[in-house]
Design a protein around this motif. Sequence first.
Motif, mmCIF file in Angstrom:
data_model
loop_
_atom_site.group_PDB
_atom_site.id
_atom_site.type_symbol
_atom_site.label_atom_id
_atom_site.label_comp_id
_atom_site.label_asym_id
_atom_site.label_seq_id
_atom_site.Cartn_x
_atom_site.Cartn_y
_atom_site.Cartn_z
ATOM 1 N N TYR A 6 0.834 -1.211 0.000
ATOM 2 C CA TYR A 6 0.000 0.000 0.000
ATOM 3 C C TYR A 6 0.866 1.256 0.000
ATOM 4 O O TYR A 6 0.633 2.198 -0.754
ATOM 5 C CB TYR A 6 -0.911 -0.013 1.219
ATOM 6 C CG TYR A 6 -1.719 1.246 1.384
ATOM 7 C CD1 TYR A 6 -2.797 1.488 0.542
ATOM 8 C CD2 TYR A 6 -1.399 2.187 2.350
ATOM 9 C CE1 TYR A 6 -3.543 2.642 0.667
ATOM 10 C CE2 TYR A 6 -2.130 3.334 2.476
ATOM 11 C CZ TYR A 6 -3.206 3.562 1.647
ATOM 12 O OH TYR A 6 -3.930 4.701 1.774
ATOM 13 N N ARG A 104 -15.170 4.505 -0.102
ATOM 14 C CA ARG A 104 -14.742 3.566 -1.142
ATOM 15 C C ARG A 104 -15.848 3.347 -2.168
ATOM 16 O O ARG A 104 -15.588 3.293 -3.380
ATOM 17 C CB ARG A 104 -14.334 2.234 -0.505
ATOM 18 C CG ARG A 104 -13.914 1.185 -1.499
ATOM 19 C CD ARG A 104 -12.632 1.558 -2.219
ATOM 20 N NE ARG A 104 -11.449 1.349 -1.387
ATOM 21 C CZ ARG A 104 -10.225 1.731 -1.727
ATOM 22 N NH1 ARG A 104 -10.044 2.392 -2.869
ATOM 23 N NH2 ARG A 104 -9.202 1.512 -0.930
ATOM 24 N N LYS A 230 -12.290 4.735 -10.171
ATOM 25 C CA LYS A 230 -11.631 3.442 -10.356
ATOM 26 C C LYS A 230 -12.307 2.713 -11.527
ATOM 27 O O LYS A 230 -13.514 2.798 -11.710
ATOM 28 C CB LYS A 230 -11.762 2.586 -9.096
ATOM 29 C CG LYS A 230 -11.183 3.240 -7.848
ATOM 30 C CD LYS A 230 -9.679 3.134 -7.825
ATOM 31 C CE LYS A 230 -9.113 3.582 -6.488
ATOM 32 N NZ LYS A 230 -9.111 5.016 -6.306
ATOM 33 N N ARG A 236 -13.411 -4.888 -7.843
ATOM 34 C CA ARG A 236 -12.597 -4.271 -6.811
ATOM 35 C C ARG A 236 -13.352 -4.048 -5.507
ATOM 36 O O ARG A 236 -12.748 -3.735 -4.496
ATOM 37 C CB ARG A 236 -12.060 -2.918 -7.306
ATOM 38 C CG ARG A 236 -11.036 -3.037 -8.410
ATOM 39 C CD ARG A 236 -10.628 -1.660 -8.905
ATOM 40 N NE ARG A 236 -9.608 -1.754 -9.945
ATOM 41 C CZ ARG A 236 -8.300 -1.699 -9.711
ATOM 42 N NH1 ARG A 236 -7.869 -1.570 -8.472
ATOM 43 N NH2 ARG A 236 -7.444 -1.787 -10.697
ATOM 44 N N GLN A 294 -8.873 -4.047 -2.836
ATOM 45 C CA GLN A 294 -9.113 -2.621 -2.596
ATOM 46 C C GLN A 294 -9.815 -2.503 -1.239
ATOM 47 O O GLN A 294 -11.036 -2.525 -1.167
ATOM 48 C CB GLN A 294 -9.987 -2.028 -3.709
ATOM 49 C CG GLN A 294 -9.287 -1.830 -5.023
ATOM 50 C CD GLN A 294 -8.285 -0.674 -4.960
ATOM 51 O OE1 GLN A 294 -8.313 0.121 -4.036
ATOM 52 N NE2 GLN A 294 -7.408 -0.597 -5.944
#
Length: 541
Positions: A6, A104, A230, A236, A294
């Motif tokens: 990361y 997210r 994304k 993901r 992710q």
Amino acid sequence: MDNATYAQQRAENAERQPLLGGAYNSQQHEPTAADPDHDELSSTRLAVVFGSIWIIVVLTALDSTIVATLTAVISTSFSSFNNLSWIGTAYLVGTAATQPLAGRWTDIYGRRRGLLAAGVVFGIGTLLCGIASQEWVFILGRAIAGAGGGATTATSTFVGADLVPLRRRGVVQGINNIAMGCGTGLGGLVGGLLNKWFGWKMAFLAQLPIVVLGLVLCAVVPDIPSQPSKKDHGSRLDYAGSVSLVLAIVLLLVGLNAGGNEVAWTHPLVWSTMVLAAALFALFLLIELRHAAQPIIPLGLLMHRNVWSACLTYFFAHMAAFATMYYIPIYLQVRGSDPTHASLRFIPQSMGTAIGAYGAGVLIKVTGNYVYLSAAAHVFLVTASALAATLDGQTPSWCPFFYLGMVGLGFGAMLVTTMLALISSVEHSEHAIATSASFAFRAVGSSTGITLASVVFQNTLIADLHRRLGGGGEIDKLIERIRRNFDAVWELDPPTRAAVQGGYLESLRFVFITILIMSVASMACSLVMRQNKLHNNLARR
């Protein structure tokens, strides 16, 4: 994804970002979630964007205090007081469940879709509340509305970070807090009037046309980031991490709110939910560290000094602020305040929060410094908590409202300074994820603060009432009756009533001392935060 991988990805992203910025044609590039490479909007266009979003945000704030002032009326209509606390708790649980995921999820699907989905969920929950004929339906509606309202509030914060440079972001957040403060301050008044004229259900049904208006505007306003940040988003999405985190938070809050309120702390409901919550948190950590491509919340991000200190600052500050908001009204009621005027109790803190947040935003725009302002904000918060600990039966009636205003000033400024410390410490593409993590700490802190204050209050109250009234079967029954129904205090003979009021005031003093400790803990965490440069452009160059 492990922490080393990361960190490597963060470094690579930081190196590539300036080159990527030059690869786009800014005249044609459509704003996307967590993307700094687009034209900055004019003040007019920003006003249109945030005006559209804040319509539903204001409703979520208004909705919280509508319920706070109509709780007794709503529970009476269902002829059930045994689930009284869940009318408020269900909304909090729903909020806590969605806010950590919003960052997210809206990175992947886009902010516009996130706002629309959250608004629809909030509207469905509000509709259920308005048509509920049984208490469980109403509580379910509150939980659903909380899920939508929490995600809406979080996503509106992300949009601000997408569209406004760091140096000016505090002003936008301050205006956002003014809007929310208006909703919070007016909620009790609006709810009381609608209940008086049409019944309590209209307080919820009347919100639906405004929700629809907000949804339409969010759908058509062109500058709301709509494209995901994304690609290949379906593969993901960390479903396992999302489910384990949501279940862990929900079970934790259920246990915290049930213990000492609905059932004893030794009840199986409490310890079983706590054990399951701990197990699910452990599972969440394992998934995020070892298996998630992710992660919902990259744990490496939380190792940053400003990130963990900001999250802990939020945790303790929300403990203090929410406990104060709940127990100052109890103090006023012990002093003989009419509970039907509960809406007035929210106004000083709401106004203080709005003024503190906007003032901090303006000062940060001018000075570029948030560290000193954070310290000043906590001086207000700690001083107000210390003054609240001096409240007694002889305190002038204006003092509690003044103290609430001071709490609001400190709390509002803290919201802005801490958020800027947080998001200025991570890459632009990570601000939504970091903010989501902070929302989890805020939600758990709010509930934990109320629960801890309740534990202190109930335990000291029982001991003090026994000391003042004595023991025996009849005294035990009396104490149990006045703990469950404070209105029974006014039915007592004057000497006994004076003793009971003294016991309540003494217990509240211990509560406010506990709140003071929470405020000092928040201040200590805030002093760890470092100053970062606040850029005047979205690309941070």
